[in-house]
Write a protein that holds these residues in place. Structure first.
Motif, mmCIF file in Angstrom:
data_model
loop_
_atom_site.group_PDB
_atom_site.id
_atom_site.type_symbol
_atom_site.label_atom_id
_atom_site.label_comp_id
_atom_site.label_asym_id
_atom_site.label_seq_id
_atom_site.Cartn_x
_atom_site.Cartn_y
_atom_site.Cartn_z
ATOM 1 N N ASP A 186 130.972 69.908 -9.128
ATOM 2 C CA ASP A 186 132.170 69.384 -8.474
ATOM 3 C C ASP A 186 131.952 67.920 -8.099
ATOM 4 N N THR A 187 132.143 67.037 -9.065
ATOM 5 C CA THR A 187 131.876 65.614 -8.849
ATOM 6 C C THR A 187 132.726 65.041 -7.727
ATOM 7 N N LYS A 188 133.993 65.428 -7.664
ATOM 8 C CA LYS A 188 134.895 64.902 -6.641
ATOM 9 C C LYS A 188 134.401 65.266 -5.247
ATOM 10 N N ARG A 189 133.997 66.500 -5.059
ATOM 11 C CA ARG A 189 133.498 66.930 -3.751
ATOM 12 C C ARG A 189 132.153 66.278 -3.445
ATOM 13 N N TYR A 190 131.343 66.098 -4.479
ATOM 14 C CA TYR A 190 130.040 65.435 -4.312
ATOM 15 C C TYR A 190 130.230 64.024 -3.752
ATOM 16 N N VAL A 191 131.166 63.284 -4.311
ATOM 17 C CA VAL A 191 131.452 61.928 -3.824
ATOM 18 C C VAL A 191 131.996 61.982 -2.405
ATOM 19 N N ALA A 192 132.863 62.947 -2.126
ATOM 20 C CA ALA A 192 133.440 63.075 -0.786
ATOM 21 C C ALA A 192 132.366 63.402 0.249
ATOM 22 N N GLU A 193 131.394 64.226 -0.116
ATOM 23 C CA GLU A 193 130.316 64.573 0.801
ATOM 24 C C GLU A 193 129.429 63.372 1.095
ATOM 25 N N LYS A 194 129.194 62.554 0.096
ATOM 26 C CA LYS A 194 128.419 61.328 0.322
ATOM 27 C C LYS A 194 129.168 60.402 1.283
ATOM 28 N N GLN A 195 130.475 60.297 1.095
ATOM 29 C CA GLN A 195 131.271 59.447 1.974
ATOM 30 C C GLN A 195 131.289 59.987 3.400
ATOM 31 N N ARG A 196 131.322 61.311 3.539
ATOM 32 C CA ARG A 196 131.317 61.930 4.873
ATOM 33 C C ARG A 196 130.034 61.607 5.625
ATOM 34 N N VAL A 197 128.895 61.710 4.934
ATOM 35 C CA VAL A 197 127.608 61.424 5.560
ATOM 36 C C VAL A 197 127.519 59.940 5.917
ATOM 37 N N ALA A 198 127.961 59.087 5.008
ATOM 38 C CA ALA A 198 127.932 57.648 5.272
ATOM 39 C C ALA A 198 128.779 57.303 6.485
ATOM 40 N N GLU A 199 129.938 57.925 6.599
ATOM 41 C CA GLU A 199 130.825 57.650 7.735
ATOM 42 C C GLU A 199 130.171 58.069 9.053
ATOM 43 N N ALA A 200 129.467 59.181 9.062
ATOM 44 C CA ALA A 200 128.787 59.632 10.281
ATOM 45 C C ALA A 200 127.706 58.642 10.693
ATOM 46 N N VAL A 201 126.985 58.107 9.724
ATOM 47 C CA VAL A 201 125.938 57.113 10.016
ATOM 48 C C VAL A 201 126.571 55.824 10.538
ATOM 49 N N ILE A 202 127.636 55.380 9.893
ATOM 50 C CA ILE A 202 128.304 54.141 10.307
ATOM 51 C C ILE A 202 128.868 54.284 11.721
ATOM 52 N N ALA A 203 129.446 55.445 12.017
ATOM 53 C CA ALA A 203 129.998 55.680 13.352
ATOM 54 C C ALA A 203 128.903 55.614 14.410
ATOM 55 N N THR A 204 127.745 56.169 14.102
ATOM 56 C CA THR A 204 126.614 56.127 15.028
ATOM 57 C C THR A 204 126.137 54.693 15.221
ATOM 58 N N LEU A 205 126.069 53.924 14.123
ATOM 59 C CA LEU A 205 125.648 52.523 14.200
ATOM 60 C C LEU A 205 126.665 51.702 14.988
ATOM 61 N N ASP A 206 127.930 52.006 14.818
ATOM 62 C CA ASP A 206 128.990 51.242 15.485
ATOM 63 C C ASP A 206 128.984 51.488 16.994
ATOM 64 N N ARG A 207 128.578 52.655 17.417
ATOM 65 C CA ARG A 207 128.479 52.916 18.849
ATOM 66 C C ARG A 207 127.367 52.099 19.487
ATOM 67 N N ARG A 208 126.316 51.846 18.712
ATOM 68 C CA ARG A 208 125.222 51.019 19.204
ATOM 69 C C ARG A 208 125.608 49.537 19.187
#
Length: 309
Positions: A186-208
């Motif tokens: 499921d390539t589409k879901r694979y890309v979406a999961e990568k984006q989800r993880v990246a967003e969680a990291v960015i949100a954590t960085l943005d709080r700092r």
């Protein structure tokens, strides 16, 4: 084992026998490549080996994926250990001890790495930063993370132009199969999961560092599927076999039962893994080859001065 590793690291750094090379591992590899070529060696890149050629139980060369055959007096494999034994050699040169070790010995986890390029000088921040998450991050069905470790490479000017900074989040997981299956099915879901993880990291960085999200210029996410695709490492492992109380840091044998003129080097024969294990085990392999072929083992520095063997 973790405490011992920490003490070793501090001891090596205190004696100036370890540290961080500007330019990262690529800078170390570049020096080795330059020295290798200066000695007359030929480096082939983007040439995948499909088979180690054997005649009368002696390794005589390799066959590449494009069908080209390269003959050799000795074959040294620094490739993935499992692939070397069970694929390149077809599982013909192994014994029960080898099978048991690969079946039961724990390996380092695989990982997702979120890499971010920020248009901001972050030199006021620590080089290594761990941040707790407001909500745990479900990395995959078996991995739940409560904090994100961040490496801020302001101390290496080769990683980003002046005024900009490279930041990475290294997220370990033993569930490498989930990401491999997702990429294949499921390539589409694979890309979406990568984006989800990246967003969680960015949100954590943005709080700092409030507002940093708007200054992010590039994002890249590597998964265990990426690790397997680029390195072929068994289970997507980052550094091969994990040192445990039962195995410690002892080097595994570099030869295989019944196979002549062959050596294995790298993280699959040296628990603890990493680039240094490749260098140390390779030196041992060359020493053994010289001894077998009655050639003096006299390493020379780049200036041509003899070094202690």
């Amino acid at each position: 084992m973790s405490v011992i590793a920490l003490v070793f690291m501090f001891a090596w750094m205190s004696r100036k026998n370890a540290g961080y090379p500007i330019g990262g591992s690529k800078a170390v590899v570049r020096l080795i490549v330059e020295r290798f070529r200066a000695l007359g060696g030929t480096l082939r890149l983007m040439a995948k080996a499909d088979e180690i050629l054997v005649e009368n139980n002696v390794a005589v060369g390799v066959r590449l994926a494009d069908g080209e055959t390269i003959h050799a007096d000795w074959v040294i494999s620094a490739a993935d250990g499992h692939a070397t034994i069970y694929d390149l050699l077809g599982g013909k040169y192994r014994d029960e001890a080898i099978d048991q070790f690969y079946e039961k010995q724990q390996v380092f986890p695989s990982y997702l790495q979120v890499s971010i390029g920020v248009a901001q000088d972050l030199s006021a921040e620590p080089g290594l930063l761990s941040r707790c998450m407001t909500e745990p991050l479900r990395l995959d069905p078996e991995t739940l993370l409560h904090d994100v470790p961040l490496r801020i490479f302001h101390y290496d000017p080769t990683f980003a132009p002046p005024g900009k900074t490279a930041v990475t989040a290294f997220l370990p997981t033993y569930n490498y199969a989930y990401w491999l299956d997702l990429e294949r099915s499921d390539t589409k879901r694979y890309v979406a999961e990568k984006q989800r993880v990246a967003e969680a990291v960015i949100a954590t960085l943005d709080r700092r560092m409030p507002g940093i999200r708007e200054r992010i210029e590039t994002i890249d996410v590597s998964t265990p599927a990426s690790v397997v695709r680029f390195t072929g490492n068994w289970k997507g492992s980052m550094e091969g076999f994990l040192p445990t109380p039962g195995t410690g840091f002892g080097t595994r044998r570099q030869t295989l039962p019944g196979l002549g003129r062959f050596r294995m080097v790298g993280q699959w024969v040296q628990p603890g893994g990493g680039l240094p294990s490749g260098l140390m085990t390779a030196r041992g392999a060359i020493r053994a080859i010289c001894r077998n072929d009655h050639v003096p083992f006299v390493p020379k520095s780049a200036s041509g001065v003899d070094q202690a063997a």
